[in-house]
Design an enzyme around this catalytic site. Sequence first.
Site, short mmCIF file in Angstrom:
data_model
loop_
_atom_site.label_atom_id
_atom_site.label_comp_id
_atom_site.label_asym_id
_atom_site.label_seq_id
_atom_site.Cartn_x
_atom_site.Cartn_y
_atom_site.Cartn_z
N GLU A 94 0.79 -1.23 0.00
CA GLU A 94 0.00 0.00 0.00
C GLU A 94 0.83 1.28 0.00
O GLU A 94 0.75 2.07 0.95
CB GLU A 94 -0.95 0.03 1.20
CG GLU A 94 -1.99 -1.05 1.18
CD GLU A 94 -3.04 -0.88 2.27
OE1 GLU A 94 -2.94 0.06 3.08
OE2 GLU A 94 -3.97 -1.72 2.32
N GLU A 124 -5.44 -8.36 0.96
CA GLU A 124 -6.08 -8.08 2.25
C GLU A 124 -7.54 -7.80 2.00
O GLU A 124 -7.89 -7.10 1.05
CB GLU A 124 -5.50 -6.82 2.94
CG GLU A 124 -4.12 -6.95 3.49
CD GLU A 124 -3.65 -5.65 4.15
OE1 GLU A 124 -4.47 -4.85 4.62
OE2 GLU A 124 -2.42 -5.44 4.18
C1 GBH Z 1 -4.36 -1.90 5.64
O1 GBH Z 1 -4.44 -0.52 5.60
C2 GBH Z 1 -2.98 -2.23 6.11
O2 GBH Z 1 -2.20 -2.81 5.09
C3 GBH Z 1 -2.95 -3.07 7.34
O3 GBH Z 1 -1.69 -3.00 7.91
C4 GBH Z 1 -4.03 -2.61 8.27
O4 GBH Z 1 -3.95 -3.23 9.51
C5 GBH Z 1 -5.35 -2.94 7.59
O5 GBH Z 1 -5.46 -2.30 6.37
C6 GBH Z 1 -6.57 -2.55 8.42
O6 GBH Z 1 -6.67 -1.18 8.57
O7 GBH Z 1 -11.75 -2.40 7.74
O8 GBH Z 1 -13.81 -1.41 7.16
O9 GBH Z 1 -13.08 -1.45 9.49
C7 GBH Z 1 -5.46 0.00 4.77
C8 GBH Z 1 -6.12 1.18 5.39
C9 GBH Z 1 -7.60 1.89 7.05
C10 GBH Z 1 -8.18 0.01 5.69
C11 GBH Z 1 -8.68 1.51 8.03
C12 GBH Z 1 -9.24 -0.38 6.66
C13 GBH Z 1 -10.71 0.44 8.38
C14 GBH Z 1 -12.06 0.22 7.82
N1 GBH Z 1 -7.10 0.72 6.36
N2 GBH Z 1 -9.74 0.80 7.36
S1 GBH Z 1 -12.69 -1.35 8.07
#
Ligand code: GBH
Length: 449
Positions: free
Chosen positions: A172, A356
């Site tokens: 990312e 992911e």
């Molecule tokens: C990814 O970030 C990362 O690669 C990873 O390290 C991180 O732990 C993972 O996502 C989760 O955040 O999932 O609908 O509750 C991407 C950016 C920002 C995506 C927070 C997921 C939360 C919304 N992330 N977002 S949800």
Amino acid sequence: SASLPETSSLTHLARLRWSAATAAFQIEGARTADGRGRSIWDDFVDMPGRVRDGSTAEPGPDSYHRSPEDVALLHGLGVDRYRFSVSWTRVLPDASGHSNPKGIAYYDRLVDQLLAADITPFPTLYHWDLPVHLEEQGGWLNRDTAERFAEYAEIIAEALGDRVAHWYTINEPVSTSLQGYAIGELAPARTMLFDSLPTVHHQLLAHGLAAQRLRTHGATHVGIVNNHTAVVPASLSENDQTAAYIYDLIHNRLFADPVLLGEYPDLAALGVELPVRSGDLDIISAHNDFYGVNFYNPTRIGASGGPVPFEILPIPDAPHTGFGPLWPIVPEGLTAFLIDAKERYGVHLPPVIIGENGASFPEPDHADGMIDDRDRIHYLRGHIEAVAEAIAAGVDIEEYTVWSLLDNFEWAEGFTQRFGLVHVDSETSARTPKASYDWYRALIAEARA
Ligand code: GBH
């Protein structure tokens, strides 16, 4: 609530590989063990007020000391592959110079444990933990960081390349550039807005240079993994449509076009230029054995008069995750993104790997018995069905990966957000599989049958 996808979906999923993911800084703990050097995330967690719960990623899952437990959990799930990341500063504590045999030995053991369990190791070289030593020299604003990254790739490939053929280069880059350097929500917490754009090019160049090195050490599956979203304009007004166009440009196309097409999209709308040198785009686009896509949600965009010309808006009536209304649950968004990518990139789109996909919901800190995380099961089932729909529509998809195997350190959210198939007590590191773990195991078995 725990039912599997319908048989018609399962038919499309029969050839898919299944995986679960983690990342080094989020699960390993042991930040000073065995000579590990400091990364920008060590600095971030040590800055008061940056992490919501004040936690420092320790102990958390403490996987540096508990990888056999993780491998046993993966084996129980029946996954084909495991996506984990390598900590740059365990391998090279000062980013260059001496490598650290004890740090390398941890990954060496993990790889052997996975192979003994018949699981394909699929490491990510960089999941956001840049050595502080490099950040002090400009970090991803400095082109030299891409060269240092390629050296690191070579060292770890020399150590593991006899057993590891599958590699993600960079996780990312959009998150590092936008959240890390533009608005400062993630490390290195800089607030440069569009002045952060050189970090895009340098990360993509790092991907390309590392891919070259990995391939000379026997790698057969090398790719980047980008975060993508389906962009939905808030209305049909011209302003909202323009805002959505710009968001799609900087979140999706800025990262996909150079990798898949060997050219950047036209950035005239932003009035910025990237520090591209002759030959760079050939390096960036040279090797794509797969294209990694992390997907969480679609994004509804409206126009804004602020310093950035767009605003992220909730999707009316959509359910949302534990992160709140700006994180809607709309599985059709994943199908739409994948079909759009096939139309946009055509023959230039290699097999897609979902690197992911997952969701966080409020859950207790301590597991007294199994956690009935039916919201997560519902989310995963919807998105896996969305993958089946995309396959039915002709998109070549090779693998699906759940974020995450374990509850872990969710960056600036600390331990307040739980994404795991397995509950982890962030104090004791005790692991307890949730209902979603059993559900995913049953799904994998059923899809293969
Ligand atoms: C990814 O970030 C990362 O690669 C990873 O390290 C991180 O732990 C993972 O996502 C989760 O955040 O999932 O609908 O509750 C991407 C950016 C920002 C995506 C927070 C997921 C939360 C919304 N992330 N977002 S949800």
